[in-house]
Motif scaffolding. Sequence first.
Motif, mmCIF file in Angstrom:
data_model
loop_
_atom_site.group_PDB
_atom_site.id
_atom_site.type_symbol
_atom_site.label_atom_id
_atom_site.label_comp_id
_atom_site.label_asym_id
_atom_site.label_seq_id
_atom_site.Cartn_x
_atom_site.Cartn_y
_atom_site.Cartn_z
ATOM 1 N N LYS A 159 -6.995 70.036 -45.075
ATOM 2 C CA LYS A 159 -5.923 70.144 -44.163
ATOM 3 C C LYS A 159 -6.312 70.115 -42.696
ATOM 4 C CE LYS A 159 -2.998 73.460 -45.448
ATOM 5 N NZ LYS A 159 -2.037 74.697 -45.339
ATOM 6 N N ILE A 160 -7.533 70.737 -42.571
ATOM 7 C CA ILE A 160 -7.949 70.596 -40.977
ATOM 8 C C ILE A 160 -8.328 69.371 -40.562
ATOM 9 C CG2 ILE A 160 -9.639 71.555 -39.421
ATOM 10 C CD1 ILE A 160 -7.829 73.827 -40.130
ATOM 11 N N VAL A 161 -9.271 68.664 -41.742
ATOM 12 C CA VAL A 161 -9.784 67.541 -41.297
ATOM 13 C C VAL A 161 -8.433 66.292 -41.340
ATOM 14 C CG1 VAL A 161 -11.138 65.415 -42.378
ATOM 15 C CG2 VAL A 161 -11.992 67.717 -42.341
ATOM 16 N N GLU A 162 -7.562 66.340 -41.933
ATOM 17 C CA GLU A 162 -6.355 65.698 -41.812
ATOM 18 C C GLU A 162 -5.662 65.517 -40.616
ATOM 19 O OE1 GLU A 162 -3.490 66.555 -44.938
ATOM 20 O OE2 GLU A 162 -5.040 66.108 -46.347
ATOM 21 N N GLN A 163 -5.504 66.902 -40.147
ATOM 22 C CA GLN A 163 -4.825 67.158 -38.515
ATOM 23 C C GLN A 163 -5.541 66.523 -37.522
ATOM 24 O OE1 GLN A 163 -2.954 70.617 -37.728
ATOM 25 N NE2 GLN A 163 -3.001 71.397 -39.696
ATOM 26 N N ILE A 164 -7.287 66.613 -37.745
ATOM 27 C CA ILE A 164 -7.827 65.984 -36.842
ATOM 28 C C ILE A 164 -7.963 64.602 -36.703
ATOM 29 C CG2 ILE A 164 -10.501 65.705 -36.382
ATOM 30 C CD1 ILE A 164 -11.206 68.557 -37.472
ATOM 31 N N ARG A 165 -7.760 64.361 -38.066
ATOM 32 C CA ARG A 165 -7.724 62.348 -37.876
ATOM 33 C C ARG A 165 -6.393 62.054 -37.526
ATOM 34 N NH1 ARG A 165 -10.435 61.886 -43.921
ATOM 35 N NH2 ARG A 165 -12.562 61.948 -43.272
ATOM 36 N N ARG A 166 -5.329 62.544 -37.404
ATOM 37 C CA ARG A 166 -3.967 62.089 -36.904
ATOM 38 C C ARG A 166 -4.124 61.796 -35.530
ATOM 39 N NH1 ARG A 166 0.061 66.986 -37.886
ATOM 40 N NH2 ARG A 166 -0.818 66.649 -39.921
ATOM 41 N N PRO A 167 -3.558 60.523 -35.210
ATOM 42 C CA PRO A 167 -3.570 60.050 -33.981
ATOM 43 C C PRO A 167 -2.949 60.862 -32.899
ATOM 44 C CG PRO A 167 -2.302 58.670 -35.307
ATOM 45 C CD PRO A 167 -2.910 59.717 -36.008
ATOM 46 N N ALA A 168 -3.555 61.034 -31.754
ATOM 47 C CA ALA A 168 -2.770 61.797 -30.675
ATOM 48 C C ALA A 168 -1.633 61.151 -30.298
ATOM 49 C CB ALA A 168 -3.776 61.819 -29.401
ATOM 50 N N ARG A 169 -0.392 61.998 -29.825
ATOM 51 C CA ARG A 169 0.599 61.293 -29.428
ATOM 52 C C ARG A 169 0.558 60.514 -28.339
ATOM 53 N NH1 ARG A 169 4.488 65.990 -27.713
ATOM 54 N NH2 ARG A 169 2.438 66.916 -27.181
ATOM 55 N N PRO A 170 1.328 59.281 -28.368
ATOM 56 C CA PRO A 170 1.143 58.487 -27.243
ATOM 57 C C PRO A 170 1.387 59.073 -25.991
ATOM 58 C CG PRO A 170 2.930 57.874 -28.724
ATOM 59 C CD PRO A 170 2.441 59.035 -29.151
ATOM 60 N N PHE A 171 0.915 58.359 -24.841
ATOM 61 C CA PHE A 171 1.017 58.804 -23.494
ATOM 62 C C PHE A 171 2.145 58.968 -23.132
ATOM 63 C CE2 PHE A 171 -0.271 59.617 -19.421
ATOM 64 C CZ PHE A 171 0.752 59.108 -18.426
ATOM 65 N N TRP A 172 3.275 58.043 -23.321
ATOM 66 C CA TRP A 172 4.329 58.259 -22.618
ATOM 67 C C TRP A 172 5.299 59.312 -23.305
ATOM 68 C CZ3 TRP A 172 8.909 58.202 -25.821
ATOM 69 C CH2 TRP A 172 8.515 57.850 -27.301
ATOM 70 N N GLN A 173 4.992 59.903 -24.559
ATOM 71 C CA GLN A 173 5.692 61.046 -25.097
ATOM 72 C C GLN A 173 5.190 62.400 -24.433
ATOM 73 O OE1 GLN A 173 5.291 61.749 -29.162
ATOM 74 N NE2 GLN A 173 6.737 59.685 -29.804
ATOM 75 N N ARG A 174 3.826 62.446 -24.282
ATOM 76 C CA ARG A 174 3.547 63.695 -23.411
ATOM 77 C C ARG A 174 3.830 63.535 -22.125
ATOM 78 N NH1 ARG A 174 -2.683 62.670 -23.596
ATOM 79 N NH2 ARG A 174 -2.180 60.652 -24.559
ATOM 80 N N PHE A 175 3.975 62.410 -21.492
ATOM 81 C CA PHE A 175 4.313 62.193 -20.056
ATOM 82 C C PHE A 175 5.853 62.725 -20.205
ATOM 83 C CE2 PHE A 175 4.687 60.996 -15.703
ATOM 84 C CZ PHE A 175 5.919 60.517 -15.537
ATOM 85 N N LEU A 176 6.616 62.301 -21.096
ATOM 86 C CA LEU A 176 7.942 62.843 -21.082
ATOM 87 C C LEU A 176 8.139 64.333 -21.309
ATOM 88 C CD1 LEU A 176 10.072 60.079 -23.130
ATOM 89 C CD2 LEU A 176 10.634 61.178 -20.977
ATOM 90 N N GLN A 177 7.237 64.909 -22.068
ATOM 91 C CA GLN A 177 7.221 66.484 -22.433
ATOM 92 C C GLN A 177 6.781 67.140 -21.140
ATOM 93 O OE1 GLN A 177 4.603 68.034 -25.472
ATOM 94 N NE2 GLN A 177 5.908 69.405 -25.833
ATOM 95 N N LEU A 178 5.793 66.570 -20.541
ATOM 96 C CA LEU A 178 5.238 67.188 -19.261
ATOM 97 C C LEU A 178 6.540 67.067 -18.211
ATOM 98 C CD1 LEU A 178 3.071 68.820 -17.666
ATOM 99 C CD2 LEU A 178 2.319 66.341 -17.071
ATOM 100 N N SER A 179 7.064 66.115 -17.837
ATOM 101 C CA SER A 179 8.159 65.783 -17.017
ATOM 102 C C SER A 179 9.442 66.981 -17.230
ATOM 103 C CB SER A 179 8.803 64.546 -17.044
ATOM 104 O OG SER A 179 7.664 63.497 -16.771
#
Lengths: 220, 188
Positions: free
Chosen positions: A79-99
């Motif tokens: 389960k841990i390795v599956e989460q590690i392998r999951r791609p990171a959220r796109p930059f625009w999603q992280r930017f929207l959340q921060l904004s």
Amino acid sequence: MSDLIRKQDPANPGDHVTPWLGAYLDGEVTAGMREQIEAHLLNCVHCQTELESLEQLSDLLHADPPLKPQGSDRAFARKIVEQIRRPARPFWQRFLQLSWRMAPLFLFVGWAFFQAVEWISGLVLVGMNWVPGIEDSWQAMAPLPNDGGLLFSKLLSDLLRMSLSSLKIGEVAESIAWLEPVGVMALLNLALLTILAVLFVSWLASLWAYQQAKTNLKED
Amino acid sequence: MTIPVSLLTDQELINAAVGGETHAYNELVVRYRDGVVNVVYRMCGDPALAEEAAQEAFIRAWQHLSGYHPEHPFRTWLYRIAVNAALDALRRDRRLTGLNELDEEKLVEDTDDPEGSLEARERRQRVRKAVMTLSPASRAVLVMREYGGLSYAEISTSLNIPLGTVMSRLNSARSQLRQALVGILEVI
């Protein structure tokens, strides 16, 4: 370890060794310290009682068995390795959340910017009154208040009246006259504060809704 | 011939994992799962939160694996991450559920010995509750010592605090626990 506490000396029979008993029990004292503590314990009932109490506490703490994790170790690791392998959220999603999280700060900065523009423009206009010859030019355009703030208000109200007239809202444009000169600025400030308040309350409501949704998910 | 990962040392597994080999990290997780789960469980007092925090700890450890220095044991570095993950999970849980005090229902859950004597179970519950009343800083030191089995030097390295602070926090934690467990301890 013997350098850590200088107030008491375990070699002195008159001093108790209670500050070191925990370390003694944990096997964390030097050989020399251990000998001194054990020599002291032979003759000190108070410290013997303290040591016994610490031993009982340790037994109590260890009487609680360790938690048995659910599922196999291999399944957990997968389960841990599956989460590690999951791609990171796109930059625009992280930017929207921060904004979104920074929204109150942006609202405050916007309000502060507007206030700063108002104050600075007022100061500049007052300053311009002191420039030789400028007064004649301004007087040609309109009666010139001495207060830069009032002049700024007058310029804004003229602008507002011209805009409304061009939109064929002549009656409204004429009624602006009773707001001059200070009223226009007060109205603008009030409008701005209202908009900021509405935006902030909307942000609070969305934050509350998000936390409620998260709580409901957790309960499920 | 490929050596099975189970035969590799921790450092070899870490080196491989830093290079991106997730099957090496898989083996590390298997080796340290029990220790991490118990540390986080003692820190947050809730089995469900402990599972969540343990997962978070291993994910964070993966993300920061290149920051691990081999001169110290891997578990001292890992346990620090576990303690922080446990405290974060506890804070999130209390914020979401509006808890400002300990959730007694979660603390009294005894999943380990459901058929044990009532007195023994009540004693264990009181001990868990008493541990949860310690400050996070004292609790971390106590948990690492009593349940993680770390030495004072390892705790000092793990939490980045002086050795004297480790000793004073342990003394303080034990003193508080003795006061809280006054009815259970025969000698105070």
